[in-house]
Write an enzyme that holds these catalytic residues in place. Sequence first.
Site, PDB file in Angstrom:
ATOM      1  N   GLU A 279       4.797  -5.016   1.465  1.00 40.91           N
ATOM      2  CA  GLU A 279       3.901  -6.167   2.021  1.00 40.91           C
ATOM      3  C   GLU A 279       4.398  -7.316   2.940  1.00 40.91           C
ATOM      4  O   GLU A 279       3.729  -7.956   3.649  1.00 40.91           O
ATOM      5  CB  GLU A 279       3.468  -6.999   0.497  1.00 40.91           C
ATOM      6  CG  GLU A 279       2.072  -7.053   0.144  1.00 40.91           C
ATOM      7  CD  GLU A 279       1.799  -7.931  -0.976  1.00 40.91           C
ATOM      8  OE1 GLU A 279       2.693  -8.511  -1.563  1.00 40.91           O
ATOM      9  OE2 GLU A 279       0.477  -7.945  -1.411  1.00 40.91           O
ATOM     10  N   HIS A 300      12.517  18.265  -8.700  1.00 42.61           N
ATOM     11  CA  HIS A 300      11.690  19.742  -8.937  1.00 42.61           C
ATOM     12  C   HIS A 300      10.125  19.377  -8.477  1.00 42.61           C
ATOM     13  O   HIS A 300       9.268  19.825  -9.088  1.00 42.61           O
ATOM     14  CB  HIS A 300      11.644  19.984 -10.434  1.00 42.61           C
ATOM     15  CG  HIS A 300      13.379  20.231 -10.830  1.00 42.61           C
ATOM     16  ND1 HIS A 300      13.690  21.487 -11.036  1.00 42.61           N
ATOM     17  CD2 HIS A 300      14.274  19.409 -10.881  1.00 42.61           C
ATOM     18  CE1 HIS A 300      14.886  21.564 -11.105  1.00 42.61           C
ATOM     19  NE2 HIS A 300      15.401  20.291 -11.198  1.00 42.61           N
ATOM     20  N   LYS A 414     -10.548  -6.981  -0.783  1.00 37.37           N
ATOM     21  CA  LYS A 414     -11.275  -7.874  -1.649  1.00 37.37           C
ATOM     22  C   LYS A 414     -12.519  -8.152  -1.253  1.00 37.37           C
ATOM     23  O   LYS A 414     -13.449  -8.347  -2.046  1.00 37.37           O
ATOM     24  CB  LYS A 414     -10.355  -9.179  -1.490  1.00 37.37           C
ATOM     25  CG  LYS A 414      -9.055  -8.987  -2.130  1.00 37.37           C
ATOM     26  CD  LYS A 414      -8.255 -10.472  -2.440  1.00 37.37           C
ATOM     27  CE  LYS A 414      -6.801 -10.309  -2.864  1.00 37.37           C
ATOM     28  NZ  LYS A 414      -6.107 -11.588  -2.609  1.00 37.37           N
TER      29      LYS A 414
HETATM   30  O1  PA5 Z   1       3.150 -11.313  -2.978  1.00 36.90           O
HETATM   31  C1  PA5 Z   1       1.996 -11.821  -3.145  1.00 36.90           C
HETATM   32  O2  PA5 Z   1       2.072 -12.987  -2.844  1.00 36.90           O
HETATM   33  C2  PA5 Z   1       1.167 -11.089  -3.616  1.00 36.90           C
HETATM   34  O3  PA5 Z   1       1.439  -9.802  -3.808  1.00 36.90           O
HETATM   35  C3  PA5 Z   1       0.463 -11.854  -4.935  1.00 36.90           C
HETATM   36  O4  PA5 Z   1       1.626 -11.858  -5.849  1.00 36.90           O
HETATM   37  C4  PA5 Z   1      -0.512 -11.194  -5.695  1.00 36.90           C
HETATM   38  O5  PA5 Z   1      -1.553 -10.819  -4.898  1.00 36.90           O
HETATM   39  C5  PA5 Z   1      -0.917 -11.876  -6.897  1.00 36.90           C
HETATM   40  O6  PA5 Z   1      -1.447 -13.303  -6.549  1.00 36.90           O
HETATM   41  P1  PA5 Z   1      -1.780 -14.303  -7.586  1.00 36.90           P
HETATM   42  O7  PA5 Z   1      -0.519 -14.640  -8.031  1.00 36.90           O
HETATM   43  O8  PA5 Z   1      -2.050 -15.622  -6.551  1.00 36.90           O
HETATM   44  O9  PA5 Z   1      -2.566 -13.875  -8.547  1.00 36.90           O
END
Ligand code: PA5
Length: 426
Positions: A279, A300, A414
């Site tokens: 990410e 394996h 989303k």
């Molecule tokens: O690293 C990040 O910012 C994302 O992966 C969030 O943690 C994830 O989308 C969850 O978001 P939130 O804590 O707002 O529900």
Amino acid sequence: MTVHVSFSGDFKSLVTPEATAKITSIKQAMDARTSAGADFLGWKNWPSEMDASLVTRIQETAQAIQKQADVLVVIGIGGSYLGAKAVLEALHQPFLTNEGVEIIFAGHMVSGAYLKNLMTYLDSKEVAVNVISKSGKTTEPAIAFRFLQDYMETRYGAEAAERIYVTTDAEKGALLDVAKDKGYARFVVPDDIGGRYSVFTSVGLLPVAAAGYSIEQLLAGAKRAEQELGSVDAEKNSAIQYALIRDHLYHAGYPVEISAVFEERLKYVQEWWKQLFGESEGKEGKGIFPASVVYSTDLHSLGQYVQDGKRMLFETFLKVESVEDDITMQHAENDSDELNYLAGKTLHEVNDAVQQATAEAHLSGGVPLVTLSIPDFSEETLGYLLYFYMISCAYSAYLLEINPFDQPGVEEYKVNMFRLLNKPGY
Ligand code: PA5
């Protein structure tokens, strides 16, 4: 340094004056808070600057949870889920029960059967809930919380409010409004710390403390990493070594990194690592794709591809030097399984041979190898390791000229999902 890095290539040749200049300017920009996404650099000095009173409050809350519940359901996704999950899985010795409550995660995916069966399972237990969402509006955990909140209110009535703990933004979000309205105990996700960098905040610490592990030790490891990995000297800073090696391999035609562990307990450290690097770096058509394998299991399975498939992979072993518990191979009278040649060896020694053999095989198959060695499975080591990954990830992304702290690509699905589900406004 708790994390030791070694590389099958010539590391010294990577520490060029240009590389040193780049690393120095990245560090200066981070320190001056002028680098891309600098508003989200709060995690960098968090271990040394975190308020001691917050640690105490988390520990006291964890004790209260241990008194009132057998199970803590932790609701969250992404960075609001994987940090605690990684730490808990790595610290938990298989088949042994730990001192604290059982932690069960929810809201990290959508499954009616999972939630339905979870609530049936909870019927015979005392329950508390920790719902975690920085934005306070992420759909998957919000769905899980709607069910669990209803479950808790039906089961405990007014007492439910004393069993629900909310970790969210200090100022905004639907979850904050609910928490205020119902009077739930609240913990804050700091404004300047994004989800995947939040493991050392209440997001990761409350579930870990409730499970009975030492968050003081975890934070001590992170703090030591913050101090030791603060210099720009590539010879002395293993986080910079890892970032430079990754950058070199990426530009040398290896866009896929496979994290390989030889202890299943580290599987969720890999999942957390995949989120952190995937990410943070995977943007603008750039970035190393982070994948993972657990050996021997995957020797394996995917091992075939690693050995012989398309040459675009490099491997990063995460190796644990010593284990707290072990058994020794016994001698058998008849040797019908022909294993007497192993008699007297511990399984850790056998596993070491698996690692060395795999390294040699994959290297000869043209897979460059990076090895990260950690001494053990302690809280302190884990705290160090996770901080090591975070600082190294920031350097890696900045070397690619990427902002490590946003995730614009996550929005696309989303919007489609909201449209398909007829959410007003979509
Ligand atoms: O690293 C990040 O910012 C994302 O992966 C969030 O943690 C994830 O989308 C969850 O978001 P939130 O804590 O707002 O529900």
